[in-house]
Design a protein around this motif. Structure first.
Motif, PDB file in Angstrom:
ATOM      1  N   GLU A  42       0.864  -1.177   0.000  1.00  0.00           N
ATOM      2  CA  GLU A  42       0.000   0.000   0.000  1.00  0.00           C
ATOM      3  C   GLU A  42       0.904   1.232   0.000  1.00  0.00           C
ATOM      4  OE1 GLU A  42      -2.715   2.834   2.660  1.00  0.00           O
ATOM      5  OE2 GLU A  42      -2.508   0.779   3.398  1.00  0.00           O
ATOM      6  N   VAL A  43       1.073   1.816  -1.183  1.00  0.00           N
ATOM      7  CA  VAL A  43       1.899   3.014  -1.316  1.00  0.00           C
ATOM      8  C   VAL A  43       1.090   4.181  -0.761  1.00  0.00           C
ATOM      9  CG1 VAL A  43       3.010   4.588  -2.933  1.00  0.00           C
ATOM     10  CG2 VAL A  43       3.182   2.116  -3.282  1.00  0.00           C
ATOM     11  N   HIS A  44       1.561   4.736   0.354  1.00  0.00           N
ATOM     12  CA  HIS A  44       0.769   5.771   1.023  1.00  0.00           C
ATOM     13  C   HIS A  44       1.420   7.147   1.022  1.00  0.00           C
ATOM     14  CE1 HIS A  44       3.171   5.706   4.782  1.00  0.00           C
ATOM     15  NE2 HIS A  44       3.323   4.428   4.487  1.00  0.00           N
ATOM     16  N   ALA A  58       9.392  11.398  -9.199  1.00  0.00           N
ATOM     17  CA  ALA A  58       8.233  10.624  -8.718  1.00  0.00           C
ATOM     18  C   ALA A  58       8.009   9.417  -9.625  1.00  0.00           C
ATOM     19  CB  ALA A  58       6.987  11.496  -8.653  1.00  0.00           C
ATOM     20  N   ARG A  59       8.139   9.591 -10.915  1.00  0.00           N
ATOM     21  CA  ARG A  59       7.991   8.472 -11.858  1.00  0.00           C
ATOM     22  C   ARG A  59       9.071   7.412 -11.618  1.00  0.00           C
ATOM     23  NH1 ARG A  59       4.448   8.557 -15.604  1.00  0.00           N
ATOM     24  NH2 ARG A  59       3.366  10.448 -16.168  1.00  0.00           N
ATOM     25  N   LYS A  60      10.284   7.856 -11.337  1.00  0.00           N
ATOM     26  CA  LYS A  60      11.386   6.923 -11.083  1.00  0.00           C
ATOM     27  C   LYS A  60      11.153   6.152  -9.787  1.00  0.00           C
ATOM     28  CE  LYS A  60      14.567   9.741 -13.739  1.00  0.00           C
ATOM     29  NZ  LYS A  60      15.680  10.688 -13.704  1.00  0.00           N
ATOM     30  N   LEU A  61      10.607   6.829  -8.776  1.00  0.00           N
ATOM     31  CA  LEU A  61      10.281   6.149  -7.524  1.00  0.00           C
ATOM     32  C   LEU A  61       9.199   5.095  -7.748  1.00  0.00           C
ATOM     33  CD1 LEU A  61      10.248   9.210  -5.122  1.00  0.00           C
ATOM     34  CD2 LEU A  61      11.716   7.202  -4.851  1.00  0.00           C
ATOM     35  N   VAL A  62       8.171   5.454  -8.497  1.00  0.00           N
ATOM     36  CA  VAL A  62       7.094   4.501  -8.782  1.00  0.00           C
ATOM     37  C   VAL A  62       7.650   3.320  -9.577  1.00  0.00           C
ATOM     38  CG1 VAL A  62       4.921   4.147 -10.041  1.00  0.00           C
ATOM     39  CG2 VAL A  62       5.210   6.161  -8.578  1.00  0.00           C
ATOM     40  N   ALA A  63       8.531   3.588 -10.532  1.00  0.00           N
ATOM     41  CA  ALA A  63       9.140   2.507 -11.309  1.00  0.00           C
ATOM     42  C   ALA A  63       9.917   1.558 -10.390  1.00  0.00           C
ATOM     43  CB  ALA A  63      10.063   3.079 -12.387  1.00  0.00           C
ATOM     44  N   ALA A  64      10.620   2.109  -9.410  1.00  0.00           N
ATOM     45  CA  ALA A  64      11.356   1.269  -8.461  1.00  0.00           C
ATOM     46  C   ALA A  64      10.392   0.440  -7.614  1.00  0.00           C
ATOM     47  CB  ALA A  64      12.246   2.137  -7.573  1.00  0.00           C
ATOM     48  N   ALA A  65       9.267   1.024  -7.223  1.00  0.00           N
ATOM     49  CA  ALA A  65       8.259   0.280  -6.457  1.00  0.00           C
ATOM     50  C   ALA A  65       7.662  -0.847  -7.311  1.00  0.00           C
ATOM     51  CB  ALA A  65       7.161   1.219  -5.961  1.00  0.00           C
ATOM     52  N   VAL A  66       7.432  -0.564  -8.586  1.00  0.00           N
ATOM     53  CA  VAL A  66       6.900  -1.582  -9.500  1.00  0.00           C
ATOM     54  C   VAL A  66       7.903  -2.734  -9.637  1.00  0.00           C
ATOM     55  CG1 VAL A  66       6.329  -2.035 -11.932  1.00  0.00           C
ATOM     56  CG2 VAL A  66       5.346  -0.048 -10.758  1.00  0.00           C
ATOM     57  N   CYS A  80      -1.701   6.850  -2.148  1.00  0.00           N
ATOM     58  CA  CYS A  80      -1.080   8.136  -2.477  1.00  0.00           C
ATOM     59  C   CYS A  80      -1.559   8.561  -3.863  1.00  0.00           C
ATOM     60  CB  CYS A  80       0.443   7.989  -2.463  1.00  0.00           C
ATOM     61  SG  CYS A  80       1.321   9.369  -3.211  1.00  0.00           S
ATOM     62  N   SER A  81      -2.128   9.749  -3.963  1.00  0.00           N
ATOM     63  CA  SER A  81      -2.710  10.190  -5.238  1.00  0.00           C
ATOM     64  C   SER A  81      -1.661  10.343  -6.342  1.00  0.00           C
ATOM     65  CB  SER A  81      -3.481  11.495  -5.050  1.00  0.00           C
ATOM     66  OG  SER A  81      -2.624  12.510  -4.567  1.00  0.00           O
ATOM     67  N   ALA A  82      -0.462  10.780  -6.008  1.00  0.00           N
ATOM     68  CA  ALA A  82       0.584  10.943  -7.030  1.00  0.00           C
ATOM     69  C   ALA A  82       0.981   9.590  -7.606  1.00  0.00           C
ATOM     70  CB  ALA A  82       1.792  11.649  -6.437  1.00  0.00           C
ATOM     71  N   ALA A  83       1.233   8.629  -6.739  1.00  0.00           N
ATOM     72  CA  ALA A  83       1.604   7.283  -7.201  1.00  0.00           C
ATOM     73  C   ALA A  83       0.450   6.648  -7.975  1.00  0.00           C
ATOM     74  CB  ALA A  83       2.002   6.409  -6.019  1.00  0.00           C
ATOM     75  N   ARG A  84      -0.772   6.826  -7.483  1.00  0.00           N
ATOM     76  CA  ARG A  84      -1.943   6.250  -8.155  1.00  0.00           C
ATOM     77  C   ARG A  84      -2.068   6.798  -9.584  1.00  0.00           C
ATOM     78  NH1 ARG A  84      -5.510   6.896  -4.402  1.00  0.00           N
ATOM     79  NH2 ARG A  84      -6.116   8.984  -4.999  1.00  0.00           N
ATOM     80  N   LEU A  97      -0.797  -3.501 -10.479  1.00  0.00           N
ATOM     81  CA  LEU A  97      -1.797  -2.622  -9.854  1.00  0.00           C
ATOM     82  C   LEU A  97      -2.991  -3.456  -9.403  1.00  0.00           C
ATOM     83  CD1 LEU A  97      -2.435   0.349  -9.249  1.00  0.00           C
ATOM     84  CD2 LEU A  97      -3.385   0.530 -11.551  1.00  0.00           C
ATOM     85  N   GLU A  98      -3.397  -3.275  -8.133  1.00  0.00           N
ATOM     86  CA  GLU A  98      -4.565  -4.008  -7.651  1.00  0.00           C
ATOM     87  C   GLU A  98      -5.769  -3.675  -8.525  1.00  0.00           C
ATOM     88  OE1 GLU A  98      -5.252  -3.525  -3.390  1.00  0.00           O
ATOM     89  OE2 GLU A  98      -4.473  -5.563  -3.207  1.00  0.00           O
ATOM     90  N   ALA A  99      -6.600  -4.676  -8.771  1.00  0.00           N
ATOM     91  CA  ALA A  99      -7.727  -4.558  -9.694  1.00  0.00           C
ATOM     92  C   ALA A  99      -8.638  -3.373  -9.379  1.00  0.00           C
ATOM     93  CB  ALA A  99      -8.543  -5.856  -9.693  1.00  0.00           C
ATOM     94  N   ALA A 100      -8.824  -3.040  -8.125  1.00  0.00           N
ATOM     95  CA  ALA A 100      -9.706  -1.946  -7.740  1.00  0.00           C
ATOM     96  C   ALA A 100      -9.213  -0.596  -8.271  1.00  0.00           C
ATOM     97  CB  ALA A 100      -9.830  -1.875  -6.220  1.00  0.00           C
ATOM     98  N   TYR A 101      -7.926  -0.502  -8.634  1.00  0.00           N
ATOM     99  CA  TYR A 101      -7.360   0.761  -9.105  1.00  0.00           C
ATOM    100  C   TYR A 101      -7.129   0.808 -10.607  1.00  0.00           C
ATOM    101  CZ  TYR A 101      -6.633   1.689  -4.200  1.00  0.00           C
ATOM    102  OH  TYR A 101      -6.831   1.892  -2.859  1.00  0.00           O
ATOM    103  N   LEU A 102      -7.430  -0.275 -11.293  1.00  0.00           N
ATOM    104  CA  LEU A 102      -7.248  -0.265 -12.745  1.00  0.00           C
ATOM    105  C   LEU A 102      -8.204   0.728 -13.388  1.00  0.00           C
ATOM    106  CD1 LEU A 102      -6.832  -4.087 -13.400  1.00  0.00           C
ATOM    107  CD2 LEU A 102      -5.095  -2.309 -13.740  1.00  0.00           C
ATOM    108  N   PRO A 103      -7.709   1.471 -14.353  1.00  0.00           N
ATOM    109  CA  PRO A 103      -8.585   2.475 -15.005  1.00  0.00           C
ATOM    110  C   PRO A 103      -9.655   1.808 -15.863  1.00  0.00           C
ATOM    111  CG  PRO A 103      -6.384   2.467 -16.009  1.00  0.00           C
ATOM    112  CD  PRO A 103      -6.370   1.502 -14.868  1.00  0.00           C
TER     113      PRO A 103
END
Length: 103
Positions: A42-44, A58-66, A80-84, A97-103
């Motif tokens: 849960e990225v908060h 921020a994109r690089k951080l998200v890429a590292a989390a992925v 976290c809205s930015a990561a989302r 990405l958890e299914a509940a957050y898929l666009p």
């Protein structure tokens, strides 16, 4: 990793963790997560110091989390809205990405 990519550190505990970049002993960019009951990350919180903004940090951080989620075979639940926003706008990340957050 290219010479232009940041060398992130990763600190993990039983309940969560942080992926971060330090400069002069201070964290200038980080993404924090906790483990959800489902096992998801849960990225908060995402933080980028003003000195690092405008560099796609921020994109690089998200890429590292992925990358971490893929290595550990878990999903990401972004409160976290930015990561989302980054995760939802990047189809290559939808596999973690958890299914509940898929666009």
């Amino acid at each position: 990793m290219s010479e232009h990519e940041p060398n992130f550190s990763h600190q993990e505990t039983e309940t969560g963790g942080s992926i971060f970049l330090e400069r002069d002993g201070e964290r200038v960019a980080k993404i924090d997560y906790r483990r959800a009951p489902s096992g998801a990350m849960e990225v908060h919180h995402t933080f980028v110091d003003t000195s690092m903004r405008g560099q796609g940090m921020a994109r690089k951080l998200v890429a590292a989390a992925v990358e971490h989620a893929r290595r550990t075979d878990c999903k990401i639940s972004p409160s976290c809205s930015a990561a989302r926003a980054i995760l939802q706008k990047t189809p290559d990340y939808h596999d973690v990405l958890e299914a509940a957050y898929l666009p």
